[in-house]
Design a protein around this motif. Sequence first.
Motif, mmCIF file in Angstrom:
data_model
loop_
_atom_site.group_PDB
_atom_site.id
_atom_site.type_symbol
_atom_site.label_atom_id
_atom_site.label_comp_id
_atom_site.label_asym_id
_atom_site.label_seq_id
_atom_site.Cartn_x
_atom_site.Cartn_y
_atom_site.Cartn_z
ATOM 1 N N VAL A 113 0.837 -1.203 0.000
ATOM 2 C CA VAL A 113 0.000 0.000 0.000
ATOM 3 C C VAL A 113 0.873 1.255 0.000
ATOM 4 O O VAL A 113 0.617 2.212 -0.739
ATOM 5 C CB VAL A 113 -0.972 -0.007 1.204
ATOM 6 C CG1 VAL A 113 -1.613 1.346 1.405
ATOM 7 C CG2 VAL A 113 -2.042 -1.060 0.993
ATOM 8 N N LEU A 126 0.947 4.060 -2.888
ATOM 9 C CA LEU A 126 0.695 5.482 -2.639
ATOM 10 C C LEU A 126 1.883 6.338 -3.096
ATOM 11 O O LEU A 126 1.711 7.483 -3.494
ATOM 12 C CB LEU A 126 0.412 5.717 -1.157
ATOM 13 C CG LEU A 126 -0.931 5.203 -0.648
ATOM 14 C CD1 LEU A 126 -1.011 5.311 0.861
ATOM 15 C CD2 LEU A 126 -2.066 5.965 -1.303
ATOM 16 N N GLU A 137 -4.879 0.520 -9.124
ATOM 17 C CA GLU A 137 -6.082 1.332 -9.224
ATOM 18 C C GLU A 137 -6.562 1.677 -7.814
ATOM 19 O O GLU A 137 -6.240 0.989 -6.847
ATOM 20 C CB GLU A 137 -7.176 0.551 -9.945
ATOM 21 C CG GLU A 137 -6.848 0.198 -11.376
ATOM 22 C CD GLU A 137 -7.905 -0.726 -11.978
ATOM 23 O OE1 GLU A 137 -8.917 -0.983 -11.311
ATOM 24 O OE2 GLU A 137 -7.688 -1.180 -13.102
ATOM 25 N N LYS A 138 -7.357 2.725 -7.726
ATOM 26 C CA LYS A 138 -7.835 3.150 -6.409
ATOM 27 C C LYS A 138 -8.695 2.078 -5.757
ATOM 28 O O LYS A 138 -8.646 1.903 -4.545
ATOM 29 C CB LYS A 138 -8.617 4.463 -6.518
ATOM 30 C CG LYS A 138 -7.740 5.651 -6.755
ATOM 31 C CD LYS A 138 -8.533 6.939 -6.697
ATOM 32 C CE LYS A 138 -7.595 8.114 -6.890
ATOM 33 N NZ LYS A 138 -8.302 9.389 -6.721
ATOM 34 N N ARG A 139 -9.473 1.351 -6.532
ATOM 35 C CA ARG A 139 -10.316 0.307 -5.968
ATOM 36 C C ARG A 139 -9.476 -0.808 -5.372
ATOM 37 O O ARG A 139 -9.769 -1.316 -4.292
ATOM 38 C CB ARG A 139 -11.253 -0.264 -7.023
ATOM 39 C CG ARG A 139 -12.367 0.655 -7.393
ATOM 40 C CD ARG A 139 -13.298 -0.014 -8.358
ATOM 41 N NE ARG A 139 -14.395 0.885 -8.680
ATOM 42 C CZ ARG A 139 -15.418 0.541 -9.407
ATOM 43 N NH1 ARG A 139 -15.501 -0.675 -9.898
ATOM 44 N NH2 ARG A 139 -16.379 1.407 -9.651
ATOM 45 N N LYS A 140 -8.438 -1.209 -6.090
ATOM 46 C CA LYS A 140 -7.567 -2.275 -5.578
ATOM 47 C C LYS A 140 -6.803 -1.804 -4.352
ATOM 48 O O LYS A 140 -6.606 -2.567 -3.406
ATOM 49 C CB LYS A 140 -6.607 -2.742 -6.670
ATOM 50 C CG LYS A 140 -7.300 -3.472 -7.788
ATOM 51 C CD LYS A 140 -6.332 -3.876 -8.868
ATOM 52 C CE LYS A 140 -7.065 -4.540 -10.022
ATOM 53 N NZ LYS A 140 -6.167 -4.857 -11.126
ATOM 54 N N LEU A 141 -6.397 -0.559 -4.367
ATOM 55 C CA LEU A 141 -5.699 0.006 -3.215
ATOM 56 C C LEU A 141 -6.631 0.064 -2.002
ATOM 57 O O LEU A 141 -6.236 -0.270 -0.884
ATOM 58 C CB LEU A 141 -5.174 1.397 -3.562
ATOM 59 C CG LEU A 141 -4.244 2.060 -2.568
ATOM 60 C CD1 LEU A 141 -2.999 1.222 -2.363
ATOM 61 C CD2 LEU A 141 -3.872 3.440 -3.062
ATOM 62 N N SER A 142 -7.879 0.433 -2.230
ATOM 63 C CA SER A 142 -8.862 0.455 -1.144
ATOM 64 C C SER A 142 -9.133 -0.946 -0.629
ATOM 65 O O SER A 142 -9.292 -1.156 0.578
ATOM 66 C CB SER A 142 -10.169 1.079 -1.621
ATOM 67 O OG SER A 142 -9.968 2.412 -1.998
ATOM 68 N N LEU A 143 -9.174 -1.925 -1.517
ATOM 69 C CA LEU A 143 -9.379 -3.311 -1.112
ATOM 70 C C LEU A 143 -8.222 -3.796 -0.244
ATOM 71 O O LEU A 143 -8.439 -4.458 0.777
ATOM 72 C CB LEU A 143 -9.547 -4.196 -2.340
ATOM 73 C CG LEU A 143 -9.859 -5.660 -2.076
ATOM 74 C CD1 LEU A 143 -11.231 -5.793 -1.437
ATOM 75 C CD2 LEU A 143 -9.805 -6.445 -3.381
ATOM 76 N N GLY A 176 -6.335 -1.891 1.580
ATOM 77 C CA GLY A 176 -6.500 -1.198 2.859
ATOM 78 C C GLY A 176 -7.534 -1.864 3.735
ATOM 79 O O GLY A 176 -7.371 -1.972 4.952
ATOM 80 N N MET A 177 -8.623 -2.340 3.116
ATOM 81 C CA MET A 177 -9.652 -3.039 3.883
ATOM 82 C C MET A 177 -9.100 -4.342 4.450
ATOM 83 O O MET A 177 -9.346 -4.681 5.608
ATOM 84 C CB MET A 177 -10.862 -3.329 2.997
ATOM 85 C CG MET A 177 -12.020 -3.952 3.757
ATOM 86 S SD MET A 177 -13.403 -4.395 2.709
ATOM 87 C CE MET A 177 -12.722 -5.759 1.791
ATOM 88 N N SER A 207 -6.977 -3.589 7.426
ATOM 89 C CA SER A 207 -7.798 -3.277 8.591
ATOM 90 C C SER A 207 -8.381 -4.539 9.206
ATOM 91 O O SER A 207 -8.375 -4.704 10.426
ATOM 92 C CB SER A 207 -8.923 -2.320 8.214
ATOM 93 O OG SER A 207 -8.410 -1.105 7.771
#
Length: 183
Positions: free
Chosen positions: A103, A107, A114-120, A122-123, A126
């Motif tokens: 991640v 960044l 992609e932002k979606r994969k990066l958000s995934l 991050g999830m 978490s």
Amino acid sequence: MAAYVSCDHLVWAGQVGALSDDTFVMRQARRISFGGWALGASCMATAKLPELTAILRQLHQLSKDVEAGTVSAEGWADRKNTLEEKAVRVILDIVSGSLQAVVALALLGVIPLEKRKLSLLGMFMSLAGIYQILMSIPLPEIVKPPLPLLPTPPAAAAPPPPPPPLPFFAGLGTKWTVTGSSG
């Protein structure tokens, strides 16, 4: 470490709008912050590898001891469960550190995501962190009540007598009639 923390504070100040986000200083601070995060996370994951190797060796030795018959079944199960719990915790640390490094590098722009994969990612980070926290909380011991002795079978008793007929319905026939006016 001090440079990473200082630059991380600058990045957060830029994120909330306290500092201008598009200056040369902020770009350098972001590079140092994300680079330090990636380096620290990857070092943490790498440092856990020898611990995982030691746990796996202990599990392997335990299986050899079981085959040789030098370990009792109770001792084997307890020791195996303890080693497996340690292995899961170490594996989660390694996965968490690796995801954090990915991640941070994404960044930083080193890894194109992609932002979606990066958000995934991050999830998942978490969820792994929450799971690690929950695993560290000791569960209460469940005290099982002692098993009751086998109940003695009751003596052979006669079946209960049928209930007596109700006096109200006893005199009624099977034909019902309705009286009254129909309208």
